[in-house]
Design a protein around this motif. Structure first.
Motif, PDB file in Angstrom:
ATOM      1  N   GLY A 134      33.626  45.261  -6.565  1.00 11.73           N
ATOM      2  CA  GLY A 134      35.234  44.506  -7.652  1.00 11.73           C
ATOM      3  C   GLY A 134      35.449  43.585  -7.193  1.00 11.73           C
ATOM      4  O   GLY A 134      36.402  42.518  -8.378  1.00 11.73           O
ATOM      5  N   THR A 135      33.940  41.747  -6.849  1.00 17.59           N
ATOM      6  CA  THR A 135      34.690  41.024  -7.229  1.00 17.59           C
ATOM      7  C   THR A 135      34.131  40.417  -8.159  1.00 17.59           C
ATOM      8  O   THR A 135      32.769  40.600  -8.298  1.00 17.59           O
ATOM      9  N   TYR A 137      35.155  56.180  -9.988  1.00 16.00           N
ATOM     10  CA  TYR A 137      36.335  54.926  -9.406  1.00 16.00           C
ATOM     11  C   TYR A 137      36.971  54.309  -9.268  1.00 16.00           C
ATOM     12  O   TYR A 137      38.267  53.865  -8.739  1.00 16.00           O
ATOM     13  N   LEU A 138      36.986  53.916 -10.720  1.00 14.73           N
ATOM     14  CA  LEU A 138      37.978  53.188 -11.650  1.00 14.73           C
ATOM     15  C   LEU A 138      38.755  54.254 -12.243  1.00 14.73           C
ATOM     16  O   LEU A 138      39.934  54.025 -12.142  1.00 14.73           O
ATOM     17  N   LEU A 149      36.494  47.870  -3.033  1.00 16.72           N
ATOM     18  CA  LEU A 149      37.003  48.087  -4.346  1.00 16.72           C
ATOM     19  C   LEU A 149      38.288  48.102  -4.961  1.00 16.72           C
ATOM     20  O   LEU A 149      38.878  46.960  -5.685  1.00 16.72           O
ATOM     21  N   LEU A 150      38.867  49.366  -4.519  1.00 16.47           N
ATOM     22  CA  LEU A 150      40.198  49.609  -5.243  1.00 16.47           C
ATOM     23  C   LEU A 150      40.833  48.650  -4.713  1.00 16.47           C
ATOM     24  O   LEU A 150      42.171  47.712  -5.559  1.00 16.47           O
ATOM     25  N   LEU A 151      41.212  47.527  -3.309  1.00 18.14           N
ATOM     26  CA  LEU A 151      41.866  46.722  -3.346  1.00 18.14           C
ATOM     27  C   LEU A 151      41.542  45.428  -4.362  1.00 18.14           C
ATOM     28  O   LEU A 151      42.466  44.797  -4.966  1.00 18.14           O
ATOM     29  N   CYS A 205      49.294  50.624   0.516  1.00 19.69           N
ATOM     30  CA  CYS A 205      47.839  50.304   1.453  1.00 19.69           C
ATOM     31  C   CYS A 205      46.755  51.261   1.359  1.00 19.69           C
ATOM     32  O   CYS A 205      47.110  52.599   0.304  1.00 19.69           O
ATOM     33  N   VAL A 206      45.972  50.680   1.644  1.00 20.68           N
ATOM     34  CA  VAL A 206      44.233  51.375   1.607  1.00 20.68           C
ATOM     35  C   VAL A 206      43.554  51.980   2.932  1.00 20.68           C
ATOM     36  O   VAL A 206      43.389  50.224   3.641  1.00 20.68           O
TER      37      VAL A 206
END
Length: 427
Positions: free
Chosen positions: A45-46, A92-93, A132-134, A225-226
């Motif tokens: 995700g980065t 995931y996306l 990834l989600l964050l 939050c995750v």
């Protein structure tokens, strides 16, 4: 001679098609440099910067994913490196898009954003999915909170602790999230089964602190939050997962790679919690006990030779307890009686780490505090933890924000959900 000419390590170049990823692992004692030559790519995700080398130390396992195609090169001798087309990134996306819809609805209606718990057995990629989600949420301008309940590894602080981190920027490819001022509680063991009652009580106290933060910070409330959890999913471990979901009043439960756990949570969680079963990534591999122990030692050793990690006891003095955290509310050790803010005792220190601008203070009681440099403070054995500055009980709010179906991203009307309240917790 140029630096590239002086480096004798071999260079491997990979052309990635769209929606494929390069997976590689680094042997212990070796390092590998990753460089994006052309195109667009990301690591968990980065987003990667072109022509900038990223160094991965021994034991690292990583994956470079591209949505549009790219060219990357590896300098060094990775233990294994291959390109895979079988990846769950689309699913995931889809989860990220559903959570973003919930945040937008919460923003419109003045409610709180989604709270997600990620569960599953060991070595299925729970920490990777949380990261990834964050990262995706932060790249859209959100401010979510990472809640780490995995005392075995510790993403926020040292192993043996649980904590919460307010995420304001994407994670660094090499170092992870910037751990500047998290809220951390000391559990004292790398296994929740050592004292499951204490573990559940610390989880409840962390949830109370997060709820108070959301009341004071609107962006944190909308970001939600995750929650990253342990890999213990049987017996008391499963009950601890249900307790954590109830304490944080989660809206979404993401189960990785275990259908049995998915059906048990569907049965035991309230009807308004959306539960989704997701496959694990093919790059998630099992880790031995020796590898886990070595990673824990690297994170939390008092004898770390890193010069940036050193003991510093000179700045611990009696001071105003409000200076401990300027971002987080203060809560005492679970079970401790509330004390007056004026009663602050000099701590008996078991150890103090400092890395960069952050410090971790481990007291002889049951609490662990992380604060910015120059603002560290703790209390002694008479108070056994930080003073609880707000002794009143916090009632649970009815949550009326819309819940999103993870599979087809369909948002239900809040009126159709009726009253949504978790049962009261024993502690």
């Amino acid at each position: 001679m140029t630096e590239e000419a002086q480096d004798p390590r071999p260079v491997s170049r990979y052309e990635l098609e769209k929606e494929t990823e390069l997976r590689f692992e680094v042997e212990p004692g070796e390092t590998v440099e990753l460089e994006l030559v052309s195109g667009l790519a990301e690591v968990f995700g980065t987003e990667l910067t072109r022509h900038r080398p990223y160094t991965f130390a021994g034991g690292s396992k990583s994956a470079v994913f591209t949505w549009h195609g790219c060219c990357v090169q590896l300098r060094g001798r990775p233990e294994v490196a291959y390109v895979s087309r079988d990846t769950p990134m689309l699913l995931y996306l889809n989860c990220h898009a559903a959570l973003e819809q919930m945040r937008r609805q919460a923003e419109r209606e003045g409610e709180r954003g989604p709270r997600v718990i990620v569960v599953g057995p060991s070595d299925v990629g729970k920490t990777t999915l949380c990261r990834l989600l964050l990262n995706y949420a932060v790249r859209l301008g959100r401010r979510p909170t990472l809640v780490d309940l995995d005392v075995g590894q510790g993403s926020v602080s040292v192993p043996g602790t649980v904590g919460a981190l307010y995420v304001e920027r994407p994670a660094d490819v090499e170092e992870g999230f910037c751990v500047r001022a998290p809220l951390v509680y000391h559990f004292g063991s790398t296994t929740p089964g050592t004292n499951i009652k204490l573990y559940n009580r610390i989880t409840s106290r962390l949830a109370e602190a997060f709820n108070q933060r959301c009341e004071l910070n609107r962006r944190a409330a909308v970001g939600g939050c995750v929650i990253n959890t342990c890999g213990w999913v049987r017996g008391s471990g499963y009950q601890a997962l249900v307790h954590a979901a109830s304490a944080f009043e989660v809206d979404v439960a993401l189960v990785l790679d275990q259908e049995r756990l998915y059906n048990e949570l569907k049965r035991d969680l309230p009807h308004f919690v959306r539960t989704a079963l997701l496959p694990k990534s093919g790059g998630a591999v099992g880790r031995s006990k020796d590898f886990r122990r070595e990673r824990r030692d690297q994170k939390g050793s008092f004898e770390d030779p890193d010069p940036e990690l050193h003991a510093d006891f000179g700045s611990l003095q009696e001071r105003d307890p409000l200076s401990c955290f300027h971002n987080w509310p203060l809560f005492g050790t679970p079970g401790a009686r509330p004390e007056s803010p004026a009663r602050v005792w000099k701590p008996r220190i078991s150890g103090l780490w400092r890395r960069g601008g952050s410090r971790v203070v481990v007291t002889a009681g049951d609490s662990c505090v992380v604060g910015e440099a120059g603002t560290s403070s703790a209390v002694g054995p008479k108070t056994r933890g930080l003073c609880d500055l707000r002794a009143q009980s916090w009632g649970r709010k009815k949550r009326r924000n819309g819940l999103c179906n993870i599979v087809n991203q369909r948002v239900k009307s809040p009126r159709s959900l009726g009253k949504r309240r978790y049962p009261s917790l024993p502690y």
